[in-house]
Design a protein around this motif. Structure first.
Motif, short mmCIF file in Angstrom:
data_model
loop_
_atom_site.label_atom_id
_atom_site.label_comp_id
_atom_site.label_asym_id
_atom_site.label_seq_id
_atom_site.Cartn_x
_atom_site.Cartn_y
_atom_site.Cartn_z
N LEU A 92 -10.67 -4.02 -2.86
CA LEU A 92 -9.31 -4.15 -2.34
C LEU A 92 -8.57 -5.16 -3.21
CD1 LEU A 92 -6.96 -3.91 -0.35
CD2 LEU A 92 -8.20 -5.42 1.21
N ARG A 93 -7.61 -4.67 -4.00
CA ARG A 93 -6.85 -5.54 -4.91
C ARG A 93 -5.37 -5.27 -4.73
NH1 ARG A 93 -10.83 -7.86 -5.48
NH2 ARG A 93 -12.00 -8.41 -7.35
N ARG A 94 -4.62 -6.27 -4.33
CA ARG A 94 -3.17 -6.12 -4.27
C ARG A 94 -2.64 -5.93 -5.68
NH1 ARG A 94 -4.06 -11.74 -2.49
NH2 ARG A 94 -3.65 -13.16 -4.23
N PRO A 95 -1.55 -5.18 -5.84
CA PRO A 95 -0.99 -4.96 -7.18
C PRO A 95 -0.52 -6.27 -7.82
CG PRO A 95 -0.11 -3.37 -5.61
CD PRO A 95 -0.85 -4.40 -4.80
N GLY A 96 -0.57 -6.31 -9.15
CA GLY A 96 -0.03 -7.44 -9.87
C GLY A 96 1.49 -7.38 -9.91
N THR A 221 -10.82 1.38 -6.45
CA THR A 221 -9.90 0.30 -6.10
C THR A 221 -8.81 0.84 -5.18
OG1 THR A 221 -10.29 -0.75 -8.23
CG2 THR A 221 -8.38 -1.49 -7.01
N VAL A 222 -8.53 0.09 -4.12
CA VAL A 222 -7.43 0.43 -3.22
C VAL A 222 -6.44 -0.73 -3.21
CG1 VAL A 222 -8.82 1.98 -1.80
CG2 VAL A 222 -8.68 -0.44 -1.19
N PRO A 223 -5.12 -0.43 -3.01
CA PRO A 223 -4.11 -1.47 -3.20
C PRO A 223 -3.70 -2.25 -1.96
CG PRO A 223 -3.05 0.66 -3.01
CD PRO A 223 -4.52 0.91 -2.91
N ASP A 224 -4.13 -1.79 -0.77
CA ASP A 224 -3.63 -2.45 0.43
C ASP A 224 -4.61 -2.27 1.58
OD1 ASP A 224 -3.11 0.17 1.58
OD2 ASP A 224 -1.27 0.21 0.40
N VAL A 225 -4.34 -3.01 2.66
CA VAL A 225 -5.26 -3.02 3.81
C VAL A 225 -5.33 -1.65 4.48
CG1 VAL A 225 -5.60 -4.00 6.12
CG2 VAL A 225 -4.98 -5.49 4.20
N ASP A 226 -4.20 -0.98 4.63
CA ASP A 226 -4.21 0.32 5.30
C ASP A 226 -5.11 1.31 4.58
OD1 ASP A 226 -2.49 -0.60 7.25
OD2 ASP A 226 -0.68 0.28 6.35
N THR A 227 -5.04 1.31 3.26
CA THR A 227 -5.88 2.23 2.49
C THR A 227 -7.35 1.84 2.59
OG1 THR A 227 -4.03 2.42 0.94
CG2 THR A 227 -6.11 3.40 0.26
N ALA A 228 -7.63 0.55 2.65
CA ALA A 228 -9.01 0.10 2.82
C ALA A 228 -9.55 0.49 4.18
CB ALA A 228 -9.08 -1.42 2.65
#
Length: 237
Positions: A92-96, A221-228
């Motif tokens: 889980l990685r937030r976008p840069g 890799t997913v960008p946010d909590v909802d996707t995780a």
């Protein structure tokens, strides 16, 4: 499931999954005193490398690596341990951040490269946290260092501010003006700490931005909590 935490996204994920009836254990490195704790169980301290984490994963159905984008070693250990044990895992990685009109960014690959890129900068604000400050220890142009915990060393003319973000835009504007900052060194962490970048754009301040390391090879890799959450609830275990 095991969440490797230490970020706002990790806390939100643990809170959401616990509320939905999942058994979640969040692991924290233990480097920060009085961390904000998530719901569910919490363990503190390292595992003893990839081998120790692999041992822990034998009692885990799913692994979510929600560590800081710059926690490269922990992410590498997670990848090795998950592969060794066959544990389903996701990063889980937030976008840069994305450079916009009016920004004066200089991208560099590492924190040490950031120190070398300062040249004749007049008044530098280190907004990189405590780790990596040692690369700037001999630089007199560093006038301001901000971190949650004190770094091991400080540049000779630096003023230390111990604060936890995120920070309000007006406060960031005032900070740059008070210390007459003309260069900020920051890491491309993404997320809610971007107020300093907005303040820098408005003031014409240069930002030396350290690129984040790439996720481990083979990582989903997913960008946010909802996707995780969606990944967790749709992954067989």
């Amino acid at each position: 499931m095991l969440v490797l935490g230490g970020t706002a996204e990790a806390r939100a994920l643990a809170d959401t999954l616990t509320a939905r009836g999942h058994h979640v254990t969040t692991s924290l490195a233990g480097r920060t005193r009085d961390p904000r704790l998530p719901a569910g169980e919490v363990r503190t301290g390292g595992f003893g490398g990839a081998e120790g984490l692999a041992t822990a994963l034998r009692h885990v159905d799913l692994l979510v690596d929600a560590t800081h984008p710059f926690a490269e070693r922990m992410s590498d250990h997670a990848a090795q341990a998950a592969t060794t044990t066959g544990t389903p895992w996701v990063v889980l990685r937030r976008p840069g951040w994305t450079e916009g009109s009016g920004d004066r960014w200089v991208r560099v690959p590492t924190t040490s490269a950031a120190a070398g890129a300062l040249g004749d900068a007049g008044s530098v604000f280190l907004a990189i946290g405590r780790q990596g400050v040692h690369h700037f220890a001999a630089l007199e142009q560093v006038r301001l260092v901000r971190a949650i915990e004190p770094p091991d060393v400080l540049p000779p003319r630096a003023h230390l501010i111990l604060q936890r973000g995120p920070f309000a835009l007006d406060d960031e504007r005032a900070l740059l003006a008070e210390h007459r900052i003309d260069t900020i060194v920051a890491k491309d962490s993404g997320g809610a700490t971007e107020a300093k970048l907005v303040a820098a754009r408005e003031a014409g301040v240069v930002v030396v931005l350290v690129d984040r390391p790439a996720p481990p090879g083979g990582a989903r890799t997913v960008p946010d909590v909802d996707t995780a959450v969606e990944w967790v609830e749709n992954t067989p275990n």
